[in-house]
Design a protein around this motif. Structure first.
Motif, PDB file in Angstrom:
ATOM      1  N   PRO A 340      -2.283   6.083   0.379  1.00 55.42           N
ATOM      2  CA  PRO A 340      -3.023   5.689   1.589  1.00 55.42           C
ATOM      3  C   PRO A 340      -2.204   4.680   2.391  1.00 55.42           C
ATOM      4  N   LEU A 341      -2.230   4.823   3.726  1.00 60.47           N
ATOM      5  CA  LEU A 341      -1.330   4.043   4.582  1.00 60.47           C
ATOM      6  C   LEU A 341      -2.062   3.554   5.825  1.00 60.47           C
ATOM      7  N   ALA A 476      -9.645  -6.039   5.462  1.00 58.82           N
ATOM      8  CA  ALA A 476      -9.161  -4.654   5.450  1.00 58.82           C
ATOM      9  C   ALA A 476      -8.008  -4.476   4.471  1.00 58.82           C
ATOM     10  N   TRP A 477      -7.087  -5.435   4.460  1.00 60.84           N
ATOM     11  CA  TRP A 477      -5.936  -5.309   3.548  1.00 60.84           C
ATOM     12  C   TRP A 477      -6.381  -5.406   2.089  1.00 60.84           C
ATOM     13  N   VAL A 478      -7.290  -6.316   1.799  1.00 65.30           N
ATOM     14  CA  VAL A 478      -7.769  -6.451   0.427  1.00 65.30           C
ATOM     15  C   VAL A 478      -8.487  -5.177  -0.010  1.00 65.30           C
ATOM     16  N   ALA A 483      -9.123  -0.418  -3.219  1.00 68.33           N
ATOM     17  CA  ALA A 483      -9.765   0.897  -3.334  1.00 68.33           C
ATOM     18  C   ALA A 483      -9.065   2.012  -2.563  1.00 68.33           C
ATOM     19  N   GLY A 484      -7.937   1.697  -1.885  1.00 64.42           N
ATOM     20  CA  GLY A 484      -7.240   2.734  -1.134  1.00 64.42           C
ATOM     21  C   GLY A 484      -7.900   3.097   0.170  1.00 64.42           C
ATOM     22  N   ASP A 485      -8.769   2.216   0.690  1.00 60.74           N
ATOM     23  CA  ASP A 485      -9.473   2.462   1.947  1.00 60.74           C
ATOM     24  C   ASP A 485      -9.719   1.102   2.598  1.00 60.74           C
ATOM     25  N   PRO A 486      -9.278   0.890   3.866  1.00 60.84           N
ATOM     26  CA  PRO A 486      -9.420  -0.433   4.472  1.00 60.84           C
ATOM     27  C   PRO A 486     -10.825  -0.768   4.934  1.00 60.84           C
ATOM     28  N   ASN A 487     -11.749   0.167   4.894  1.00 63.57           N
ATOM     29  CA  ASN A 487     -13.115  -0.121   5.314  1.00 63.57           C
ATOM     30  C   ASN A 487     -13.741  -1.141   4.372  1.00 63.57           C
TER      31      ASN A 487
END
Length: 536
Positions: A340-341, A476-478, A483-487
């Motif tokens: 994820p990016l 968002a970064w944490v 979890a591989g998702d910035p939400n």
């Protein structure tokens, strides 16, 4: 049998001393935690609920016989090494304070001293407990491939570690000719043109071996970088040796689409060797040259490039075994297809390089005419309509931002989505810096402090809105690391990027998700770039 009174008193005092020592020792363990790494024990210092370990070695001294080689392993040690102070920064030509922007990013503050024993990293953790398994954020510093360090105040990870309940790691590594001098295709120095990137892979291997002992989860490691740090992340995503060492990634204002070719690198190496009076086969002599002499010769080469009207790009990652293909050309790398990016830019990137604060609209138009001809007036009107209060200085820089930083980021996003695989997200930072009454707009690097949840720096500053912005981007970064998702609860709902909606999180006042923000400019500059590439 009678007991001597003095013996009894002494024994009692000793027992009292032991009793007193136990809480003292417990307090020492809390204030100066000791962690056993694969190489040996290290002692850090804790304050405010976060323990910091500075100058941790992930590679041996890279001077002398190790110069230009891949990073060599650290020799294990006995006893406990204190990790209280920063290690060396990579040899480099220091920044100066003549340019006001340099002050805004505290570019002159690089503690730790300069030297080739620079394969070190710094780590912040809320608790050095192997059972905690916190997400890990590994940050690579900016400064292109030629300068900067993770010892700069902007690299301090304490606030982010506390805010995100995560482990934060920052890394120093070899730069410029010491990290990217191409010395040929064969022998032990065949990949010297990628030594600095090999350093970063070695740092990630250190994380994989050791971060669990510091309370981190080696299965949840996010790599992130801004500007030159983003270019480093771009390259790591295309390096087979880095595969499996990170689980998510962030590229902030540093989308690198290509590496240096061997032909380009060979030309730069020949110029440097000529300045030093050495042949290519005199590597041992080159290893003995003081790094100060090497840097001075490098500066001469780059000055000559400027005199010829060329942009200095003498020493950067070179294609070879370590970097077998360009990072994002012609497409996204297969090595990181499942990662994820997040890819980002800020609205007014280029103001950090510009100094003509008193530009006029006529000057902006004249510059634009040289670039786009008859489209200039139409295009300038569109930019002015976008932000009616913007100065000519801001608009001129925004145009440059769209044709360099944003064009590369848009290309990376498109190629990544077209390749399929893990989701990709995009953000655009539009909240301006308050520095100098907003003169710089949303300038290059503005999102770094907020991403570290540390708003004390000149580009940010303490305010309620800035706390909100820091909560949003750091949150968002944490979340991406965890979890591989910035939400996350701090940001608006943030859809992944696709080629239909091009949904982007616009971070500003207020922050919101938009479909294809600034789409007109994206399409216009994208078409011109495609026409140039096709020879039109």
């Amino acid at each position: 049998m009678t007991t001597d009174r003095r013996t009894f008193i002494a024994a009692g005092a000793g027992m009292l001393g032991l009793a007193a020592a136990r809480p003292v020792l417990a307090a020492e363990d809390r204030l100066f935690p000791v962690v056993e790494t694969a190489e040996g024990k290290v002692r850090g210092v804790a304050s405010g609920g976060v323990a910091v370990f500075k100058g941790l070695r992930y590679g041996a001294d890279s001077s002398g016989a190790n110069r230009f080689l891949p990073p060599q392993p650290v020799t294990p040690w006995a006893g406990i090494q204190d990790a209280f102070d920063y290690g060396n920064i990579a040899p480099q030509i220091p920044g100066n304070r003549r340019h006001v922007y340099a002050d805004l990013i505290l570019n002159d503050l690089q503690p730790g001293g300069m030297g080739e024993d620079c394969l070190v990293l710094n780590l912040w953790t809320p608790e050095a407990n192997a059972n905690r398994k916190r997400p890990v954020i590994v940050r690579f510093h900016g400064g292109g491939f030629y300068g900067g360090s993770s010892n700069n105040p902007g690299g301090d990870g304490e606030m982010l570690a506390r805010f995100g309940d995560c482990v934060v790691v920052t890394v120093n590594h070899r730069l410029s000719s010491l990290g990217y001098l191409y010395l040929g295709d064969e022998g032990p120095f065949a990949d010297s043109g990628a030594a600095g990137m090999a350093d970063l892979v070695a740092s990630l291997r250190w994380v994989a071996r050791n971060v669990e002992a510091f309370g981190g989860d080696p299965a949840r490691v996010m790599i992130i970088g801004q500007s030159g740090g983003g270019a480093k992340v771009s390259h790591l995503m295309a390096m087979p040796s880095a595969k499996g060492l990170f689980s998510s990634a962030g590229v902030m204002s540093g989308s690198a689409l290509t590496s240096m070719t061997r032909d380009q690198a060979d030309k730069a190496a020949a110029q440097l060797l000529q300045r030093l009076g050495l042949r290519r086969d005199q590597v041992k002599e080159l290893q003995a040259v003081p790094f100060t002499t090497l840097l001075a010769a490098q500066a001469d080469v780059e000055a000559e490039e400027r005199r010829r009207g060329e942009a200095p790009r003498s020493f950067a990652p070179v294609l070879g075994e370590a970097i077998p293909h360009h990072p994002f050309t012609p497409g996204a790398p297969a090595e990181s297809r499942d990662i994820p990016l997040v890819v980002s830019t800020v609205l007014d990137e280029r103001t950090y390089r510009e100094t003509r604060f008193d530009m006029t609209w006529d000057e902006v138009l004249s510059t634009l005419q040289k670039r786009v001809g008859d489209d200039a007036q139409m295009l300038l009107s569109a930019y002015r309509d976008e932000t009616p209060a913007a100065t000519p200085f801001i608009i001129n820089a925004r145009i440059a931002s769209d044709t360099y930083f944003r064009l590369a980021a848009n290309t990376m996003l498109e190629r990544r989505v077209a390749a399929g695989g893990a989701p990709t997200w995009s953000y655009l930072w539009e909240a301006p810096s308050p520095a100098f009454d907003g003169r710089y707009g949303a300038t290059h690097g503005i999102d770094v402090a907020y991403s570290m949840h540390d708003i004390r720096f000149p580009l940010a500053g303490p305010s309620r809105d800035n706390v909100r912005l820091a909560d949003e981007i750091a949150g968002a970064w944490v979340a991406l690391a965890a979890a591989g998702d910035p939400n996350n609860p701090k940001t608006p709902t943030w859809p992944a990027y696709d080629l239909k909606d091009r949904s982007t999180l616009v971070i500003g006042h207020p922050s919101r998700a938009e479909k294809d923000p600034r789409g007109f400019f994206r399409e216009y500059w994208g078409k011109r770039a495609a026409a140039r590439a096709a020879g039109g």
